[in-house]
Write a protein that holds these residues in place. Structure first.
Motif, PDB file in Angstrom:
ATOM      1  N   ALA A  39       0.870  -1.175   0.000  1.00 44.08           N
ATOM      2  CA  ALA A  39       0.000   0.000   0.000  1.00 44.08           C
ATOM      3  C   ALA A  39       0.907   1.226   0.000  1.00 44.08           C
ATOM      4  O   ALA A  39       1.780   1.364   0.845  1.00 44.08           O
ATOM      5  N   VAL A  40       0.706   2.079  -0.993  1.00 43.04           N
ATOM      6  CA  VAL A  40       1.622   3.199  -1.215  1.00 43.04           C
ATOM      7  C   VAL A  40       0.883   4.521  -1.049  1.00 43.04           C
ATOM      8  O   VAL A  40      -0.176   4.733  -1.622  1.00 43.04           O
ATOM      9  N   ARG A  41       1.452   5.369  -0.240  1.00 37.74           N
ATOM     10  CA  ARG A  41       0.893   6.710  -0.072  1.00 37.74           C
ATOM     11  C   ARG A  41       1.667   7.676  -0.968  1.00 37.74           C
ATOM     12  O   ARG A  41       2.893   7.676  -0.992  1.00 37.74           O
ATOM     13  N   TRP A  42       0.935   8.496  -1.683  1.00 37.59           N
ATOM     14  CA  TRP A  42       1.604   9.437  -2.591  1.00 37.59           C
ATOM     15  C   TRP A  42       0.798  10.721  -2.646  1.00 37.59           C
ATOM     16  O   TRP A  42      -0.389  10.754  -2.352  1.00 37.59           O
ATOM     17  N   ALA A  43       1.473  11.796  -3.010  1.00 39.93           N
ATOM     18  CA  ALA A  43       0.818  13.091  -3.121  1.00 39.93           C
ATOM     19  C   ALA A  43       0.729  13.461  -4.599  1.00 39.93           C
ATOM     20  O   ALA A  43       1.704  13.365  -5.332  1.00 39.93           O
ATOM     21  N   CYS A  47      -2.346  18.591  -7.799  1.00 35.32           N
ATOM     22  CA  CYS A  47      -3.111  19.336  -6.796  1.00 35.32           C
ATOM     23  C   CYS A  47      -2.540  19.178  -5.390  1.00 35.32           C
ATOM     24  O   CYS A  47      -2.947  19.880  -4.477  1.00 35.32           O
ATOM     25  N   GLY A  48      -1.603  18.254  -5.202  1.00 34.73           N
ATOM     26  CA  GLY A  48      -0.935  18.111  -3.918  1.00 34.73           C
ATOM     27  C   GLY A  48      -1.677  17.284  -2.884  1.00 34.73           C
ATOM     28  O   GLY A  48      -1.211  17.117  -1.761  1.00 34.73           O
ATOM     29  N   GLU A  49      -2.859  16.752  -3.249  1.00 29.03           N
ATOM     30  CA  GLU A  49      -3.626  15.965  -2.291  1.00 29.03           C
ATOM     31  C   GLU A  49      -2.978  14.600  -2.066  1.00 29.03           C
ATOM     32  O   GLU A  49      -2.416  14.005  -2.975  1.00 29.03           O
ATOM     33  N   ASP A  50      -3.101  14.111  -0.848  1.00 30.14           N
ATOM     34  CA  ASP A  50      -2.604  12.774  -0.537  1.00 30.14           C
ATOM     35  C   ASP A  50      -3.552  11.714  -1.069  1.00 30.14           C
ATOM     36  O   ASP A  50      -4.762  11.830  -0.943  1.00 30.14           O
ATOM     37  N   GLU A  68      -7.650  10.904  -6.971  1.00 29.25           N
ATOM     38  CA  GLU A  68      -9.089  10.858  -6.685  1.00 29.25           C
ATOM     39  C   GLU A  68      -9.684  12.249  -6.578  1.00 29.25           C
ATOM     40  O   GLU A  68     -10.885  12.436  -6.659  1.00 29.25           O
ATOM     41  N   VAL A  69      -8.833  13.228  -6.353  1.00 27.86           N
ATOM     42  CA  VAL A  69      -9.325  14.586  -6.142  1.00 27.86           C
ATOM     43  C   VAL A  69      -9.461  15.359  -7.458  1.00 27.86           C
ATOM     44  O   VAL A  69     -10.512  15.898  -7.771  1.00 27.86           O
ATOM     45  N   CYS A  70      -8.383  15.401  -8.250  1.00 30.70           N
ATOM     46  CA  CYS A  70      -8.431  16.209  -9.468  1.00 30.70           C
ATOM     47  C   CYS A  70      -8.434  15.376 -10.738  1.00 30.70           C
ATOM     48  O   CYS A  70      -8.619  15.902 -11.820  1.00 30.70           O
TER      49      CYS A  70
END
Ligand code: ZN
Length: 82
Positions: A39-43, A47-50, A68-70
């Protein structure tokens, strides 16, 4: 045909859709699902969202993921936790 465009160069044009925005980021492995799927967390580079995504191919070192945001495409490089 555009004589001013050097061939082989990557040029961002105004014709590009918002959905075709693309970034490149390095993600951090935060945990292993079932001990094998990272499981990888990335920004998001745009848009800079996590975001957090699971790499379903444990051997893959990068994946193209959608924010998922932009909705931008991000090439996410998996960072190996040493
Ligand atoms: Zn984004």
């Amino acid at each position: 045909m555009n004589p001013q465009a050097p061939s082989g160069s990557w040029i961002r044009t105004d014709h590009m859709d918002a959905a075709e925005r693309e970034g490149e980021v390095t993600g951090e492995v935060i945990k292993m699902i079932h001990g094998e799927l990272p499981a990888v967390r990335w920004a998001c580079a745009i848009c800079g969202e996590d975001n957090c995504s699971i790499f379903f191919e444990p051997e893959a070192n990068q994946r193209t993921l959608e924010c998922e945001v932009c909705g931008a495409s991000n090439v996410v490089h998996k960072e190996h936790d040493a």
